[in-house]
Design a protein around this motif. Structure first.
Motif, short mmCIF file in Angstrom:
data_model
loop_
_atom_site.label_atom_id
_atom_site.label_comp_id
_atom_site.label_asym_id
_atom_site.label_seq_id
_atom_site.Cartn_x
_atom_site.Cartn_y
_atom_site.Cartn_z
N GLU A 378 0.82 -1.21 0.00
CA GLU A 378 0.00 0.00 0.00
C GLU A 378 0.86 1.26 0.00
N ALA A 379 1.95 1.24 0.78
CA ALA A 379 2.78 2.42 0.88
C ALA A 379 3.43 2.78 -0.44
N LEU A 380 3.74 1.78 -1.26
CA LEU A 380 4.44 2.02 -2.52
C LEU A 380 3.54 1.89 -3.74
N ASP A 381 2.24 1.71 -3.50
CA ASP A 381 1.30 1.52 -4.61
C ASP A 381 1.75 0.38 -5.51
N ALA A 382 2.23 -0.67 -4.91
CA ALA A 382 2.70 -1.83 -5.67
C ALA A 382 1.59 -2.86 -5.78
N GLU A 383 1.56 -3.53 -6.92
CA GLU A 383 0.54 -4.57 -7.12
C GLU A 383 0.93 -5.86 -6.37
N ILE A 405 -0.91 -10.13 -3.66
CA ILE A 405 -1.14 -9.61 -5.00
C ILE A 405 -2.50 -8.91 -5.01
N ASP A 406 -2.47 -7.62 -5.38
CA ASP A 406 -3.70 -6.83 -5.42
C ASP A 406 -4.47 -6.93 -4.11
N GLY A 407 -3.73 -6.88 -3.00
CA GLY A 407 -4.34 -6.86 -1.68
C GLY A 407 -4.79 -8.21 -1.16
N GLN A 408 -4.57 -9.29 -1.92
CA GLN A 408 -5.01 -10.61 -1.51
C GLN A 408 -3.80 -11.50 -1.19
N ARG A 409 -3.90 -12.18 -0.05
CA ARG A 409 -2.83 -13.11 0.35
C ARG A 409 -2.84 -14.31 -0.59
N GLN A 410 -1.65 -14.73 -1.05
CA GLN A 410 -1.50 -15.84 -1.98
C GLN A 410 -0.77 -17.00 -1.30
N PRO A 411 -0.94 -18.22 -1.83
CA PRO A 411 -0.21 -19.36 -1.25
C PRO A 411 1.30 -19.17 -1.42
N GLU A 444 9.20 -20.36 -11.96
CA GLU A 444 8.06 -20.86 -11.21
C GLU A 444 6.87 -19.88 -11.23
N GLY A 445 7.12 -18.58 -11.44
CA GLY A 445 6.01 -17.62 -11.41
C GLY A 445 5.89 -16.77 -12.65
N ARG A 446 6.71 -17.07 -13.65
CA ARG A 446 6.76 -16.20 -14.82
C ARG A 446 5.43 -16.12 -15.56
N GLU A 447 4.75 -17.23 -15.74
CA GLU A 447 3.48 -17.23 -16.51
C GLU A 447 2.41 -16.43 -15.78
N ALA A 448 2.35 -16.57 -14.48
CA ALA A 448 1.31 -15.85 -13.71
C ALA A 448 1.63 -14.38 -13.55
N LEU A 449 2.90 -13.99 -13.82
CA LEU A 449 3.31 -12.60 -13.57
C LEU A 449 3.76 -11.92 -14.86
N THR A 450 3.12 -12.20 -15.93
CA THR A 450 3.50 -11.57 -17.21
C THR A 450 3.25 -10.06 -17.19
N TRP A 451 2.38 -9.59 -16.32
CA TRP A 451 2.04 -8.18 -16.25
C TRP A 451 3.12 -7.33 -15.56
N VAL A 452 4.08 -7.96 -14.91
CA VAL A 452 5.09 -7.23 -14.11
C VAL A 452 6.01 -6.45 -15.03
N ARG A 453 6.20 -5.14 -14.72
CA ARG A 453 7.11 -4.29 -15.46
C ARG A 453 8.34 -3.88 -14.61
N ALA A 454 8.08 -3.54 -13.34
CA ALA A 454 9.19 -3.06 -12.48
C ALA A 454 9.30 -3.92 -11.22
N PHE A 475 5.65 -3.96 -9.80
CA PHE A 475 4.71 -2.96 -10.30
C PHE A 475 4.27 -3.33 -11.73
N ALA A 476 3.04 -2.94 -12.02
CA ALA A 476 2.52 -3.16 -13.38
C ALA A 476 2.98 -2.09 -14.33
N GLU A 477 3.54 -1.00 -13.82
CA GLU A 477 4.04 0.09 -14.64
C GLU A 477 5.52 0.32 -14.35
N PRO A 478 6.24 0.91 -15.32
CA PRO A 478 7.66 1.21 -15.07
C PRO A 478 7.83 2.08 -13.82
N LEU A 479 8.95 1.90 -13.15
CA LEU A 479 9.20 2.59 -11.88
C LEU A 479 9.96 3.89 -12.14
#
Length: 939
Positions: A378-383, A405-411, A444-454, A475-479
């Motif tokens: 939340e502090a860094l507006d990170a996804e 991810i997006d405020g939801q706890r993941q396994p 291990e996470g590349r397919e699920a995180l294709t949206w990651v830019r930064a 982040f989904a956008e460049p930093l």
């Protein structure tokens, strides 16, 4: 000095003055007296300072009055010549001869007479000088008076210096104790590191009495400098004028500070003026009045991060006690600094988190990490935000502890590090990828995180600076604003690292709480939890419990010390561990007691386990070039057969182990009657203790006779116990019980006192007791350092002579420490007590020691006497004992003589005395007196 005054008058007045001088006022009294006796304006008694360049007056009398003491340079003064051990007399114009002597000029004196002041061992300590506005007449007594006074003053000054040295050591230790206490208070009260450092330095000067104190930190720059952080005392720019390093190659690194940082050990210099390693700073230190010092390391995590330096104005050696206390002070200071840093870091983290996001409600565990991850995102507006820990078994992998991810706890999941930004984090401490970070993410996470830019990540280090994990955001956008991200990640990383270390410490503490530090085995707490858990487990499996106790282990501790004993216990634990299989759980309960839980188990299986454990001790344990032969007693109990609870099961195994010890067998299974037998024994022990205090014991006396004449030559004292509930209890039962329960010394002391009381009663009745009453002394009583005092006290209380008592000592009792036994027996003989060696032939006595014992008699054990007429072996043994006693100039007395034939045979072999039922059974004091004692004949 008036020539009309006789030498007798002069020396009498001097002697009178010296005799009334007190310790505190000695020099003042002497100076005043000399001024009056010699009729001079000034008398000065001065001590040469440690630097050899100055003198300080101990007393200064000016025109009949004492004035304040002064310190002055010796160079260019007549005193300089006097301190060269030669008297010095200048009858006139002394100021002109020594124009640089400011003191002479100030006093405006004409004449000077000085003599050296030396210690009894010849050391020059100072001088005694008389100065006058007119010439000093030395024709008769003046110089001799000065010499006598100087000799007396030198002796007094040497004595005061010696007293001062001892007082100084005691004061130094007391000051160090007080300093340690006050510094600990400062550690608790300090809120800031600088405040703490300044407080410690100030206390070292005010309470510890040091001339200067400072704290410095070791820098890790190119020069490896030591930077002062705080100081107190006579600093006067000293620290500004010196440069210190902890590099062995740097010239400024060869001093005590650098050596302390490198070695991690205290460095003590008792004389800065003569220490070759301090030459670089010597002049400046002496100029500031520093003459000795101690430099102490400040450590964190085993690494030296700074020093505490303490300077003294004297060269008094620092005692071991003071050094230990100062080392403890330095350790406490280092701990306080570390604690403050952690506390301040935590406060800074909390403030930063409060400014950046809302407060974290959870303070520990997974919930803390989870909330912190949410706030970080939340502090860094990170996804995405995550915290990961390095895999302990595979350094190329990390495991997430929490991921959002997006405020939801993941396994949580595990991922590989090589090639990913996380690998750069571990290498560089921080990694920020402004764009296209998704291409480098772990497979291990590349397919699920294709949206990651930064990507931005920060390494998590423990207090020792070792990587233990990492945290990061995506982040989904460049930093763009990397500075903010870097600052915030640094704050969050500090908080997470501290929490992970706290969890590690908590785990370590929990492990310590359940582990025996000496052997590494589970301790009593861990074992009881394991046992209670096993009893509560569903299924009701039969459990076997073995309690193992090492036999005679106390002898190792008593003779070789607890350090060796602890090593032996660790070796035993290792041997036991190697003897066990998968379903068997070993723990140490404490002392030399171990326990094994087998689940499930039966009689057959646990018997094999016990045999394996016993075989593990069959070969001697090799330890520090010593071999230890050990064995154990094992008690075995089963659940639910023998007990319904964990504590009852352990108690019954303990009872079985006790029975194994009593019966001298390797192991015993618990049986129902054992508990009753133990309870009965406990009752008997309690009633025996009561009998000792309530008069339930009595004495019997068995006559000892001369075999040739049949006359009484003494009697053996025997203790008897008749209990209202237990009836008559045999000595064969209650004597071992008293030894087992620690009552044998009180019981023996009661017998001594009662014997003396009986002798006194017979004497009061006008009866004479030929020879001595022989008292049996148990081995533990013989080892009691109060035995001689008890004997003397009882004899004195009842008016009995030591020569009326004999002490019977068993071989086993005095052979445990023969040298000590020799000393004790010699002391007893000097006091007049008689000594006999009881049950001879049944122990393991050495003839080399036997001939040194101050014994009068050897008692032949009844086991040899009983069969000496039927057994050639026993007859030979008796013959040998009698011959040996004769060669050692000892008498022999045979016990257990039942028949006349035995008495005749013993007399024929040369045995002088005997006792047994052939002569009389043991009798009460009254019956013994009626049958054997005759009245004292009065002329």
């Amino acid at each position: 000095m008036n020539d009309l005054v006789t030498s007798h008058d002069v020396f009498r007045r001097l002697a009178d003055s010296l005799s009334i001088a007190t310790d505190d006022g000695f020099f003042a009294q002497l100076a005043t007296a000399l001024s009056e006796i010699m009729g001079v304006d000034y008398v000065m008694i001065a001590q040469v300072d440690d630097d050899g360049l100055h003198a300080t007056t101990l007393a200064l009398c000016a025109r009949g009055k004492l004035v304040d003491n002064i310190r002055y340079p010796l160079a260019g003064t007549p005193c300089e010549q006097v301190t060269g051990r030669a008297p010095c007399h200048f009858s006139q114009h002394v100021c002109q001869r020594f124009p640089d002597d400011a003191l002479l000029a100030e006093l405006d004196v004409e004449a000077y007479l000085g003599v050296p002041m030396s210690a009894p061992d010849g050391r020059t300590l100072g001088l005694l000088a008389a100065m006058h506005s007119h010439p000093i007449n030395t024709s008769r007594h003046a110089e001799e008076v000065m010499r006598i006074a100087a000799a007396r003053a030198g002796s007094e000054l040497a004595r005061q210096e010696s007293d001062h040295h001892h007082r100084q050591q005691l004061l130094s230790t007391n000051r160090a104790l007080k300093l340690l206490s006050r510094c600990n208070e400062a550690l608790i009260q300090a809120d800031h590191e600088q405040q703490l450092l300044e407080a410690i330095c100030q206390l070292a000067v005010e309470i510890g009495g040091y001339r200067m104190a400072w704290v410095g930190y070791a820098q890790h720059d190119d020069e490896r400098r030591i930077e002062p952080q705080a100081s107190a005392g006579n600093v006067q720019g000293y620290l500004d004028q010196i440069s210190l390093s902890w590099s062995a190659q740097h010239p400024n690194g060869k001093g005590p500070s650098g050596r302390t940082v490198r070695s991690g050990k205290p460095v003590i210099i008792n004389d800065l003026a003569n220490d070759p390693g301090f030459v670089h700073w010597r002049a400046l230190a002496l100029q500031n009045g520093f003459h000795s010092m101690i430099c102490l390391p400040l450590k964190r995590g085993g690494q030296v991060f700074g020093i505490l330096a303490l300077y003294q104005s004297n060269t008094h050696p620092i005692s071991d006690e003071e050094r230990q206390l100062l080392c403890e002070l330095a350790d406490n200071l280092a701990f306080g600094i570390d604690t403050l840093r952690q506390r301040i870091a935590q406060q800074r983290i909390q403030r930063a988190v409060l400014k950046i996001a809302s407060a974290v409600s959870a303070r520990s565990g997974e919930e803390f990490l989870d909330q912190l991850t949410h706030h970080m995102a939340e502090a860094l507006d990170a996804e995405l935000a995550f915290i990961a820990r390095l895999d302990e078994r595979d350094s190329t992998r990390a495991n997430t502890l929490t991921i959002v991810i997006d405020g939801q706890r993941q396994p949580n999941f595990s991922y590989t590090l090589p090639g990913a930004p996380c690998e750069d984090v571990l290498i560089e401490a921080e990694c920020i990828v402004h764009d296209e970070a998704g291409k480098r993410l772990p497979v291990e996470g590349r397919e699920a995180l294709t949206w990651v830019r930064a990507y931005a990540g920060r390494r998590l280090d423990n207090a020792a600076g070792e990587p233990m994990g990492l945290l990061g955001v995506m982040f989904a956008e460049p930093l763009q604003d990397t500075e903010l991200v870097s600052s915030v990640l640094q704050i969050f990383a500090a908080g997470v690292a501290a929490e992970l270390e706290r969890q590690e410490d908590e785990t370590r503490i929990r492990r310590l709480a359940y582990r025996d530090p000496g052997t590494g085995l589970p301790n009593r707490t861990a074992f009881m939890q394991r046992l209670e858990g096993a009893l509560e487990a569903p299924g009701g499996a039969r459990l076997g419990l073995m309690l193992l106790d090492l036999n005679r282990f106390k002898d190792i501790n008593d003779t070789l010390g607890h350090d060796i004993g602890d090593k032996v216990l660790a070796a035993v634990a290792n041997s036991f561990s190697g003897a066990l299989v998968g379903n068997e759980y070993l723990a140490r309960l404490g002392g030399d007691e171990f326990v094994v839980l087998a689940e499930p188990s039966d009689v057959y299986a646990i018997t094999h386990t016990a045999e394996r454990l016993l075989r593990s001790l069959a070969a001697p344990l090799q330890l520090d070039e010593q071999a230890f032969e050990l064995d154990a007693s094992i008690g075995i109990a089963f659940y639910p057969d023998d007990a319904g609870s964990a504590r009852e099961l352990l108690k019954h195994a303990d009872i079985a182990m006790y029975q194994a010890k009593q019966q001298d067998v390797p192991f015993r299974f618990f049986e129902e009657h054992m508990g009753a037998a133990l309870a009965s024994r406990l009752v008997m022990a309690k009633r025996l203790a009561a009998a000792l205090t309530d008069g339930g014991l009595s004495l019997h006396f068995q006559p000892q006779v001369d075999l040739a004449s049949g006359c009484l030559v003494g009697a053996e004292v025997l203790c008897r116990w008749h209990d209202d509930e237990l009836g008559t209890v045999s000595p064969a039962v209650f004597i071992p019980l008293a030894e087992e329960r620690g009552m044998i010394v009180p019981l023996g002391n009661w017998v001594i006192d009662a014997t003396c009381r009986q002798l006194a009663a017979w004497q009061a009745a006008g009866l004479v007791m030929p020879g001595q009453l022989a008292i049996n002394v148990a081995s533990r009583q013989f080892d009691d350092n109060q035995l001689i005092a008890t004997l003397q006290r009882c004899c004195s209380r009842h008016g009995v002579a030591a020569s009326q008592l004999g002490l019977e000592l068993t071989e086993s009792g005095f052979m445990s420490d023969p040298d000590q036994a020799v000393a004790i027996t010699e002391a007893l003989k000097r006091l007049g007590f008689g000594l006999s060696i009881d049950d001879f032939g049944t122990g393991y006595s050495s003839l080399a020691y036997l001939k040194r014992f101050a014994a009068d008699k050897i008692k032949i054990d009844m086991s040899f006497v009983a069969d000496m007429l039927q057994s050639d072996n026993d007859h030979t043994i008796v013959t040998t004992i009698i011959a040996m006693a004769r060669s050692l100039k000892m008498e022999t007395i045979a016990e257990g003589v039942e028949h006349a034939e035995q008495a005749d045979a013993l007399l024929a072999l040369g045995c002088q005395q005997a006792q047994g039922y052939h002569f009389s059974k043991p009798l009460t004091g009254e019956r013994f007196a009626e049958r054997w004692l005759a009245p004292i004949l009065v002329n």
